[in-house]
Scaffold this motif. Structure first.
Motif, short mmCIF file in Angstrom:
data_model
loop_
_atom_site.label_atom_id
_atom_site.label_comp_id
_atom_site.label_asym_id
_atom_site.label_seq_id
_atom_site.Cartn_x
_atom_site.Cartn_y
_atom_site.Cartn_z
N PHE A 1 25.61 0.88 -47.40
CA PHE A 1 26.16 2.18 -46.98
C PHE A 1 25.14 2.99 -46.17
O PHE A 1 25.39 3.32 -45.00
N VAL A 2 24.02 3.29 -46.79
CA VAL A 2 23.04 4.16 -46.11
C VAL A 2 22.48 3.48 -44.87
O VAL A 2 22.42 4.08 -43.78
N GLY A 3 22.08 2.20 -44.99
CA GLY A 3 21.47 1.49 -43.87
C GLY A 3 22.35 1.40 -42.65
O GLY A 3 21.95 1.83 -41.55
N PRO A 4 23.58 0.86 -42.74
CA PRO A 4 24.45 0.78 -41.56
C PRO A 4 24.78 2.14 -40.96
O PRO A 4 24.84 2.29 -39.73
N LEU A 5 24.98 3.16 -41.81
CA LEU A 5 25.31 4.49 -41.31
C LEU A 5 24.16 5.08 -40.51
O LEU A 5 24.34 5.55 -39.37
N VAL A 6 22.96 5.05 -41.09
CA VAL A 6 21.80 5.62 -40.39
C VAL A 6 21.48 4.80 -39.14
O VAL A 6 21.14 5.36 -38.08
N THR A 7 21.59 3.46 -39.21
CA THR A 7 21.31 2.62 -38.05
C THR A 7 22.26 2.95 -36.90
O THR A 7 21.83 3.06 -35.73
N ALA A 8 23.56 3.10 -37.18
CA ALA A 8 24.52 3.44 -36.13
C ALA A 8 24.21 4.80 -35.51
O ALA A 8 24.29 4.98 -34.29
N MET A 9 23.82 5.77 -36.33
CA MET A 9 23.48 7.10 -35.81
C MET A 9 22.25 7.04 -34.93
O MET A 9 22.20 7.67 -33.86
N ILE A 10 21.24 6.27 -35.33
CA ILE A 10 20.01 6.16 -34.54
C ILE A 10 20.27 5.49 -33.21
O ILE A 10 19.78 5.92 -32.15
N VAL A 11 21.07 4.41 -33.23
CA VAL A 11 21.37 3.69 -31.98
C VAL A 11 22.08 4.60 -30.99
O VAL A 11 21.74 4.64 -29.79
N HIS A 12 23.05 5.36 -31.46
CA HIS A 12 23.77 6.28 -30.57
C HIS A 12 22.85 7.40 -30.08
O HIS A 12 22.95 7.83 -28.92
N THR A 13 21.98 7.87 -30.94
CA THR A 13 21.07 8.95 -30.55
C THR A 13 20.06 8.47 -29.50
O THR A 13 19.81 9.15 -28.50
N LEU A 14 19.48 7.30 -29.70
CA LEU A 14 18.50 6.78 -28.75
C LEU A 14 19.11 6.47 -27.38
O LEU A 14 18.41 6.50 -26.36
N PHE A 15 20.41 6.20 -27.36
CA PHE A 15 21.07 5.90 -26.09
C PHE A 15 21.11 7.12 -25.19
O PHE A 15 21.05 7.00 -23.95
N VAL A 16 21.24 8.33 -25.78
CA VAL A 16 21.32 9.56 -24.98
C VAL A 16 20.00 10.34 -24.97
O VAL A 16 19.87 11.31 -24.22
N LEU A 17 19.04 9.92 -25.79
CA LEU A 17 17.78 10.64 -25.86
C LEU A 17 16.93 10.32 -24.64
O LEU A 17 16.82 9.16 -24.24
N PRO A 18 16.34 11.34 -23.99
CA PRO A 18 15.50 11.08 -22.81
C PRO A 18 14.33 10.16 -23.14
O PRO A 18 13.74 10.22 -24.22
N THR A 19 14.01 9.28 -22.21
CA THR A 19 12.90 8.35 -22.41
C THR A 19 11.59 9.13 -22.53
O THR A 19 11.31 10.04 -21.77
#
Length: 524
Positions: free
Chosen positions: A394-412
């Motif tokens: 539960f915690v791992g997949p949820l946090v991983t999905a949030m991080i992946v989406h965040t890093l996609f829009v986060l400036p390099t």
């Protein structure tokens, strides 16, 4: 006439779904929900057609009905930001149709993305949006009501036990008594899913069918009991018809010495220990009977009966038992010296069918045995394996999905990149540990006519989830090869673990009473 035919087709579809939902062997709830979701789709398509006609005028030749021109109406509701010519091209028609469909869907969901005002010219559009909005609300409320009614039997039972626990706590009842009470109801719910089979048998079916049904369930038990009574098949069927099954956890008392008990007990599954004055007398097994065996006037029992393991006991009303047995059986009971201690045991110990044991019926919980562990670890209660699976599923997949989406829009180069990458790799390591632990999973099987734990072994490669987990590690490596961040979205496949979490934990006894209680207080 064409319109009437279309309504007739819809009526036929509704009649078919109604016919399906009236069949007792199917789940009418989901049939009706699918029916109204179909209405959703038809209304959206119909509304989008109306919106399209409100914007587009089609001119046809009177004789050959050949399309002459397609022009924009003055009553078009399209937002001003979209500039359209008077003579519309096919691309313009595609755009208007897409916007019409989008507006109908947004109206169905109560949204308003068009940002246009409903004036006199667009009053028809406004009425249509109001209609589909009300219809969406009705369908949503109707579907939720059906779902609550569909699962109400299970969750209402759980909610009642949850309320009982709260009441006992408020009355400052001893904590041990509260825990034993809740555990008892929890175990009964697992075995019956709140279905009152005895009530259904007694109120909904006739005597003959009840005898047939109970005789099928308890045939082996009463055939063993008949090795003591010698009463014949007809007496077995009558005793089975008057039996009600009860469930007990290990260590729980069925009754105590000097209790006034108006029923007899027959061991259906498991083992029952009888004791008197604190001294153990005997251990009863399948087919053995205990309780007041003679007379219809209730008197204190002479022994204490305690479940040694998971036990299923058949209760038989005392008066029903005495009216069922014959005089030869009654004389057999009188001559047996064991009846003085309120029990009668068979001379031979009958081995239970391993597939019919409580241990095998309760199988299914995820269990592993690590190389350094002496005993298997089951995902039950509040042990470390339960917490680890909560983290992994539960915690791992949820946090991983949030991080992946965040890093996609986060400036390099942002200062959060390093922190999120560290957190991402931590959950990668947790998921890898869980992936490797799958190879140490064990299951309960029957070997040599006994229940035993066996490693899953190569059968694990038949599970599709194993290959999905493997892809969540391999796909992100494409970022290193192609320098493309989109390969990191492969980690989102770990969200399939939500199904594992739901299957193993969300169907437990304590999750839904809280949700049901919140909904009950919210809408009552």
């Amino acid at each position: 006439m064409n319109t009437l035919c279309k309504f007739a087709h819809i009526y036929i579809i509704f009649a078919y779904f109604q016919y399906m939902s009236d069949i007792p062997t199917v789940n009418g709830t989901f049939i009706n929900i699918i029916k109204w979701q179909l209405v959703n789709s038809l209304v959206v398509l119909g509304a989008s057609h109306y919106f399209m006609v409100s914007c587009v005028k089609f001119d046809f030749e009177s004789k050959s009905m050949r399309l002459l021109e397609v022009t924009l109406r003055n009553t078009c509701w399209m937002p001003d930001v979209i500039q359209l010519p008077i003579d519309l091209s096919w691309d313009d028609l595609h755009l208007i149709f897409a916007e019409s469909l989008s507006l109908a869907e947004n109206g169905m969901m109560g949204l308003h993305f068009g940002r246009f005002l409903i004036d006199r010219e667009n009053i028809g559009v406004g009425i249509c949006l109001m209609f589909i909005g009300i219809l969406y609300w009705f369908i949503s409320a109707y579907s939720l009501t059906l779902l609550v009614l569909d699962v109400g039997g299970h969750y209402e039972f759980q909610h009642s036990v949850n309320q009982l626990e709260s009441f006992l706590k408020s009355e400052r009842v001893n904590k041990a008594i509260i825990e034993r009470s809740v555990l008892h109801f929890k175990y009964c719910w697992k075995r019956t899913m709140a279905v009152e089979l005895a009530q259904l048998n007694n109120e909904s079916i006739n005597t003959v069918f009840r005898q047939d049904l109970n005789s099928y369930f308890y045939r082996k038990t009463f055939s063993i009991l008949d090795s003591i009574f010698k009463g014949g098949e007809q007496m077995q069927r009558q005793l089975a018809s008057n039996s009600i099954i009860h469930f007990f956890l290990p260590g729980h008392d069925i009754f105590r010495e000097q209790d006034m008990i108006n029923f007899l007990c027959v061991v259906h599954r498991g083992r029952v220990a009888l004791s008197k004055n604190g001294q153990k007398l005997i251990t009863l097994s399948k087919g053995d009977i205990f309780g007041q065996l003679l007379g219809t006037k209730v008197r204190p029992v002479r022994v204490t009966a305690t479940a040694e393991d998971f036990v299923d006991v058949l209760y038989i009303d005392l008066k029903a038992f005495q009216s069922t047995i014959t005089e030869p059986v009654r004389r057999t009971i009188t001559r047996n010296p064991q009846q003085k201690s309120d029990f009668m045991a068979t001379k031979n110990i009958f081995v239970e069918n391993p597939y019919d044991t409580v241990q095998y019926l309760l199988r299914g919980r995820k269990t592993i045995r690590l190389p350094w562990s002496r005993y298997p670890t089951e995902a039950r209660g509040a042990n470390w394996y339960v917490y680890f699976l909560h983290l992994t599923w539960f915690v791992g997949p949820l946090v991983t999905a949030m991080i992946v989406h965040t890093l996609f829009v986060l400036p390099t180069g942002h200062n959060l990149w390093v922190r999120m990458y560290v957190l991402l790799f931590i959950f990668d390591a947790v998921h890898l540990i869980n992936f490797l632990s799958e190879f140490y999973e064990i299951e309960l099987v029957v070997l040599k006519n006994k229940c035993a734990h066996q490693r899953v072994g190569l059968k694990i490669f038949k599970r599709w989830g194993l290959y999905v987990d493997l892809l969540t590690f391999l796909i992100p490596l494409g970022t290193i090869v192609n320098n493309d961040w989109r390969f990191q979205y492969g980690r989102i496949l770990r969200l399939k673990s939500f199904w594992d979490f739901h299957r193993n934990f969300c169907k437990s006894f304590k999750v839904w009473p809280l949700i049901f209680g919140v909904l009950y207080r919210r809408f009552s």
